[in-house]
Design a protein around this motif. Structure first.
Motif, PDB file in Angstrom:
ATOM      1  N   ASP A  96      48.740  44.553  44.718  1.00  0.00           N
ATOM      2  CA  ASP A  96      48.120  43.248  44.514  1.00  0.00           C
ATOM      3  C   ASP A  96      47.606  42.806  45.881  1.00  0.00           C
ATOM      4  O   ASP A  96      48.388  42.600  46.808  1.00  0.00           O
ATOM      5  CB  ASP A  96      49.165  42.261  43.970  1.00  0.00           C
ATOM      6  N   SER A 124      46.846  48.576  27.696  1.00  0.00           N
ATOM      7  CA  SER A 124      47.108  47.326  28.420  1.00  0.00           C
ATOM      8  C   SER A 124      45.909  46.959  29.285  1.00  0.00           C
ATOM      9  O   SER A 124      45.124  47.827  29.682  1.00  0.00           O
ATOM     10  CB  SER A 124      48.351  47.479  29.295  1.00  0.00           C
ATOM     11  N   PRO A 125      45.760  45.671  29.588  1.00  0.00           N
ATOM     12  CA  PRO A 125      44.641  45.251  30.435  1.00  0.00           C
ATOM     13  C   PRO A 125      44.645  45.924  31.812  1.00  0.00           C
ATOM     14  O   PRO A 125      43.596  46.312  32.320  1.00  0.00           O
ATOM     15  CB  PRO A 125      44.839  43.741  30.572  1.00  0.00           C
ATOM     16  N   VAL A 126      45.813  46.066  32.404  1.00  0.00           N
ATOM     17  CA  VAL A 126      45.894  46.683  33.730  1.00  0.00           C
ATOM     18  C   VAL A 126      45.442  48.138  33.663  1.00  0.00           C
ATOM     19  O   VAL A 126      44.609  48.587  34.457  1.00  0.00           O
ATOM     20  CB  VAL A 126      47.323  46.571  34.312  1.00  0.00           C
ATOM     21  N   VAL A 141      41.935  41.985  37.225  1.00  0.00           N
ATOM     22  CA  VAL A 141      42.572  42.050  35.912  1.00  0.00           C
ATOM     23  C   VAL A 141      42.983  40.650  35.508  1.00  0.00           C
ATOM     24  O   VAL A 141      43.650  39.939  36.272  1.00  0.00           O
ATOM     25  CB  VAL A 141      43.822  42.963  35.951  1.00  0.00           C
ATOM     26  N   GLN A 142      42.583  40.252  34.302  1.00  0.00           N
ATOM     27  CA  GLN A 142      42.988  38.953  33.771  1.00  0.00           C
ATOM     28  C   GLN A 142      44.375  39.109  33.153  1.00  0.00           C
ATOM     29  O   GLN A 142      44.578  39.939  32.279  1.00  0.00           O
ATOM     30  CB  GLN A 142      41.989  38.463  32.713  1.00  0.00           C
ATOM     31  N   THR A 143      45.323  38.334  33.641  1.00  0.00           N
ATOM     32  CA  THR A 143      46.688  38.360  33.122  1.00  0.00           C
ATOM     33  C   THR A 143      47.049  36.957  32.660  1.00  0.00           C
ATOM     34  O   THR A 143      46.334  35.996  32.974  1.00  0.00           O
ATOM     35  CB  THR A 143      47.692  38.814  34.208  1.00  0.00           C
ATOM     36  N   PRO A 144      48.155  36.812  31.947  1.00  0.00           N
ATOM     37  CA  PRO A 144      48.579  35.469  31.530  1.00  0.00           C
ATOM     38  C   PRO A 144      48.772  34.514  32.715  1.00  0.00           C
ATOM     39  O   PRO A 144      48.623  33.316  32.583  1.00  0.00           O
ATOM     40  CB  PRO A 144      49.906  35.720  30.816  1.00  0.00           C
ATOM     41  N   ARG A 145      49.071  35.069  33.887  1.00  0.00           N
ATOM     42  CA  ARG A 145      49.269  34.234  35.084  1.00  0.00           C
ATOM     43  C   ARG A 145      47.970  34.029  35.866  1.00  0.00           C
ATOM     44  O   ARG A 145      47.986  33.505  36.973  1.00  0.00           O
ATOM     45  CB  ARG A 145      50.305  34.869  35.996  1.00  0.00           C
ATOM     46  N   ARG A 148      44.164  38.786  38.772  1.00  0.00           N
ATOM     47  CA  ARG A 148      44.841  39.515  39.857  1.00  0.00           C
ATOM     48  C   ARG A 148      43.892  40.572  40.388  1.00  0.00           C
ATOM     49  O   ARG A 148      43.220  41.249  39.624  1.00  0.00           O
ATOM     50  CB  ARG A 148      46.115  40.180  39.340  1.00  0.00           C
TER      51      ARG A 148
END
Length: 157
Positions: A96, A124-126, A141-145, A148
């Motif tokens: 990251d 998975s998105p990643v 990468v779009q994550t729930p948080r 990233r």
């Protein structure tokens, strides 16, 4: 992933077959014996042991059905041996870029995914973002948080 089936490694398919054999054989026989013993205790209406065994049987049969469906839909996908590009079966180290934190994942089919064991589903998105990338590439990468920024640091076959 294609609609023709679910990608799985040769090792993953063998593990799937082994689990299915265990559930269809010994596990199924054990539950049948538990139900029989519980029936011998008498009144089934108020027999908690019988009801628990029947519930366990229902869960077992559901798991068997799920695994059998996965086996029918499984498409054995050979593990990528090209260590210059991220592909199915690659072990990839991602950093990251904002936090400096690194994680190592092996990219596998959905049926084999186990985050606690470092196995990430290619769906998975990643994984989707890093497939086909090379060392040094940075992906968002779009994550729930939130978004990233991940840099591909190492690729192992």
């Amino acid at each position: 992933m294609s609609t023709a089936g679910e990608s799985i490694s040769p090792e993953g398919l063998e593990a799937l077959k082994a689990e299915l054999a265990e559930l269809e054989g010994p596990a199924r026989r054990d539950i049948a014996a538990r139900i029989q013993r519980a029936r011998e205790l008498g009144d089934l209406k108020e027999n908690a042991e019988y009801h628990q065994a029947k519930d366990d049987q229902a869960h077992l049969e559901t798991r068997i059905a799920i695994l059998a469906e996965r086996r029918r839909n499984a498409v054995v996908t050979e593990v990528s041996t090209d260590a210059s590009v991220v592909g199915f079966g690659s072990t990839v180290t991602l950093v990251d870029t904002d936090s400096g934190k690194s994680q190592t994942w092996t990219l596998v089919g959905a049926a084999e995914a186990d985050v606690s064991a470092g196995k990430l589903s290619i769906e998975s998105p990643v994984a989707g973002a890093v497939m086909g990338r090379k060392i040094g590439d940075v992906v968002v990468v779009q994550t729930p948080r939130g978004a990233r920024n991940l840099r591909v640091d190492a690729i192992g076959a």
